[in-house]
Enzyme design. Sequence first.
Site, PDB file in Angstrom:
ATOM      1  CG  ASN A 147      -0.346  -0.025   2.495  1.00 22.04           C
ATOM      2  OD1 ASN A 147       0.743  -0.541   2.648  1.00 22.04           O
ATOM      3  ND2 ASN A 147      -1.012   0.551   3.470  1.00 22.04           N
ATOM      4  N   GLY A 222       3.007  -5.316   7.319  1.00 23.90           N
ATOM      5  CA  GLY A 222       2.050  -6.107   6.552  1.00 23.90           C
ATOM      6  C   GLY A 222       0.930  -6.571   7.451  1.00 23.90           C
ATOM      7  N   GLY A 227       2.747 -11.243  10.105  1.00 25.05           N
ATOM      8  CA  GLY A 227       3.637 -10.668  11.115  1.00 25.05           C
ATOM      9  C   GLY A 227       3.787 -11.581  12.319  1.00 25.05           C
ATOM     10  CD  GLU A 244       4.797  -0.245  13.271  1.00 24.03           C
ATOM     11  OE1 GLU A 244       3.556  -0.234  13.439  1.00 24.03           O
ATOM     12  OE2 GLU A 244       5.596   0.136  14.141  1.00 24.03           O
ATOM     13  CB  CYS A 278      -1.826   0.481   8.410  1.00 20.88           C
ATOM     14  SG  CYS A 278      -0.504   1.667   8.244  1.00 20.88           S
ATOM     15  CD  GLU A 377      -5.864  -3.716   8.480  1.00 22.60           C
ATOM     16  OE1 GLU A 377      -5.282  -4.792   8.329  1.00 22.60           O
ATOM     17  OE2 GLU A 377      -5.283  -2.630   8.607  1.00 22.60           O
ATOM     18  CD  GLU A 456       8.676   0.698  10.636  1.00 28.64           C
ATOM     19  OE1 GLU A 456       9.641   0.561   9.872  1.00 28.64           O
ATOM     20  OE2 GLU A 456       7.507   0.379  10.334  1.00 28.64           O
TER      21      GLU A 456
HETATM   22  P1  NAD Z   1       0.907  -9.316   3.790  1.00 27.47           P
HETATM   23  O1  NAD Z   1       1.198  -9.694   5.196  1.00 27.47           O
HETATM   24  O2  NAD Z   1       0.140 -10.267   2.967  1.00 27.47           O
HETATM   25  O3  NAD Z   1       2.251  -9.066   2.991  1.00 27.47           O
HETATM   26  C1  NAD Z   1       3.237  -8.185   3.478  1.00 27.47           C
HETATM   27  C2  NAD Z   1       4.573  -8.654   2.979  1.00 27.47           C
HETATM   28  O4  NAD Z   1       4.867  -9.919   3.570  1.00 27.47           O
HETATM   29  C3  NAD Z   1       4.665  -8.862   1.478  1.00 27.47           C
HETATM   30  O5  NAD Z   1       5.932  -8.469   1.008  1.00 27.47           O
HETATM   31  C4  NAD Z   1       4.515 -10.370   1.340  1.00 27.47           C
HETATM   32  O6  NAD Z   1       5.121 -10.893   0.179  1.00 27.47           O
HETATM   33  C5  NAD Z   1       5.230 -10.835   2.570  1.00 27.47           C
HETATM   34  N1  NAD Z   1       4.866 -12.185   2.999  1.00 27.47           N
HETATM   35  C6  NAD Z   1       3.719 -12.874   2.798  1.00 27.47           C
HETATM   36  N2  NAD Z   1       3.803 -14.105   3.358  1.00 27.47           N
HETATM   37  C7  NAD Z   1       5.015 -14.182   3.947  1.00 27.47           C
HETATM   38  C8  NAD Z   1       5.694 -15.189   4.706  1.00 27.47           C
HETATM   39  N3  NAD Z   1       5.125 -16.355   4.983  1.00 27.47           N
HETATM   40  N4  NAD Z   1       6.932 -14.907   5.160  1.00 27.47           N
HETATM   41  C9  NAD Z   1       7.509 -13.723   4.915  1.00 27.47           C
HETATM   42  N5  NAD Z   1       6.924 -12.740   4.196  1.00 27.47           N
HETATM   43  C10 NAD Z   1       5.690 -12.972   3.728  1.00 27.47           C
HETATM   44  O7  NAD Z   1       0.219  -7.876   3.835  1.00 27.47           O
HETATM   45  P2  NAD Z   1      -0.245  -6.974   2.585  1.00 27.47           P
HETATM   46  O8  NAD Z   1      -1.532  -7.526   2.109  1.00 27.47           O
HETATM   47  O9  NAD Z   1       0.845  -6.767   1.612  1.00 27.47           O
HETATM   48  O10 NAD Z   1      -0.456  -5.566   3.290  1.00 27.47           O
HETATM   49  C11 NAD Z   1      -1.620  -5.198   3.901  1.00 27.47           C
HETATM   50  C12 NAD Z   1      -1.449  -5.206   5.398  1.00 27.47           C
HETATM   51  O11 NAD Z   1      -0.361  -4.373   5.782  1.00 27.47           O
HETATM   52  C13 NAD Z   1      -2.639  -4.649   6.137  1.00 27.47           C
HETATM   53  O12 NAD Z   1      -2.982  -5.501   7.198  1.00 27.47           O
HETATM   54  C14 NAD Z   1      -2.154  -3.318   6.666  1.00 27.47           C
HETATM   55  O13 NAD Z   1      -2.781  -2.851   7.792  1.00 27.47           O
HETATM   56  C15 NAD Z   1      -0.725  -3.569   6.882  1.00 27.47           C
HETATM   57  N6  NAD Z   1       0.031  -2.329   6.885  1.00 27.47           N
HETATM   58  C16 NAD Z   1       0.499  -1.875   8.077  1.00 27.47           C
HETATM   59  C17 NAD Z   1       1.209  -0.688   8.145  1.00 27.47           C
HETATM   60  C18 NAD Z   1       1.743  -0.198   9.450  1.00 27.47           C
HETATM   61  O14 NAD Z   1       2.740   0.489   9.449  1.00 27.47           O
HETATM   62  N7  NAD Z   1       1.131  -0.515  10.563  1.00 27.47           N
HETATM   63  C19 NAD Z   1       1.465   0.028   6.988  1.00 27.47           C
HETATM   64  C20 NAD Z   1       0.971  -0.447   5.787  1.00 27.47           C
HETATM   65  C21 NAD Z   1       0.272  -1.651   5.751  1.00 27.47           C
END
Ligand code: NAD
Length: 475
Positions: A147, A222, A227, A244, A278, A377, A456
Amino acid sequence: MHSNLIDGIWRNSQTALRNDNPSDLDDVVGEYASGSPDDMREAVAAARAAFPAWSRTTPQQRSDILDTAGSEILARRQVLGTLLAREEGKTLPEAIGEVTRAGQIFKFFAGEALRMQGELMDSVRPGVEVLVSREPVGVVGLITPWNFPIAIPAWKTAPALAFGNTVVLKPAELVPGSAWALADILQRAGLPAGVFNLVMGSGHVLGPAMLDAGIDALSFTGSQRTGQSLAKACAVRGIKVQLEMGGKNPLVVADDADLEQAVECALNGAFYATGQRCTASSRLIVCNSIHDAFVTRLAERTAALRVGHALAVESQIGPVASEAQLANNLSHVAGGQAEGARLVYGGERLKRTTRGYYQAPALFADCTPDMRLCREEIFGPVAAVLRAESYEHALALANDTPYGLAAGLCTRSLARATHFRRHAEAGMVMVNLPTAGVDYHVPFGGRKTSSHGPREQGRYAIEFYTTVKTAYLGS
Ligand code: NAD
């Protein structure tokens, strides 16, 4: 194919990721390498080999490279913003704003490299001095979401490099273009081989390979699910970790709020950037006496939002970033109706002249705190209004969530603003401002299940990207 950057060399891979434009599925942004576990192992090994020399560079050398990178990002913000808008779908002004922020982050950490300091104090023992100094943690793995395709890689990479760490970045599959452009800029800014490595591709494949290859620290942004599983894997390997994750951020509208200001905060916080922040305001908690006027006015303003192609000048809301995210949003809209919430406006898929993932922003009212709409969410343009009997009730509803990223309040009362700032269970509090939209020079992060580990950004970033050494110096 846009290659991975491993040990200073651009390397192709066997398979490629196709980067599609969510505003126009007939527009392919590009083909990007999809790395293998071997690519990841080699990237971590290159970062390991580069670490001793990089960690011993002078602050001036590191500062100059970060400053050069920041200048190029800022100079090319129009081109980089267009790329970002094409691959992620946020509108061009939003995308240029994000690129600008990325450039400013590199400039900020160019300064922070020069400000890394320690402490010297007398020991409790006679004739002994104690020196507390900071050292880089080593090889840092960075895993980022889709995002904020350039700002999040920037706000992790810049402090990592500023404080003498080496980096392996694994960006989200959906948006490799902006991360690739950042790698290209860093490479040309003069980083030695192996100091910054880019491995694009699947998280399921590359994430475990990154941990197994022996990184020293992992900074992840993510989803909560990913996470939490990474945190467990890091714990057993002794890897320092920072997470995060998501939010279910409340915006409280007190009965003394300025109606137009509150509606503006809600509209911006809930729907701009297609609700894919987020820090988005997904729960609008509105006190009784202003509730009906607020819902009527917000519905009018929501209906007037122009949803369209991210690059079209008239667009205020771009498409949803992916087919999977759109399907998730639509299922939450259907689920909300099935749970008994009142759909005041929108929620449906929209057709535009180009084939894309367009959705009308959805506004729900008559929601109750136990509904999925108010607990999970969604990460899309879907907002739920909850009615509160009083400010105290609204605050209790605001805190009734496992998340704790951002919380907002609209009020004209300083006493209430102060009370909310003290009692909102969130890492970031906004008064008379949207919950989303933060500065780059101050800490960013949340509480409860939204975040884990040090904050961060800003000066606080040093906590994660360095480790403290306490030295006792006898005479
Ligand atoms: P996601 O967890 O699906 O993916 C995030 C990253 O993790 C991607 O690069 C993905 O390839 C990687 N990933 C996926 N599976 C993995 C694994 N098993 N091991 C290691 N890496 C893996 O999340 P998304 O759909 O890309 O992002 C949306 C989410 O991110 C939402 O929940 C949002 O709230 C959160 N977000 C949080 C913040 C914050 O700072 N709090 C900022 C932006 C987005």
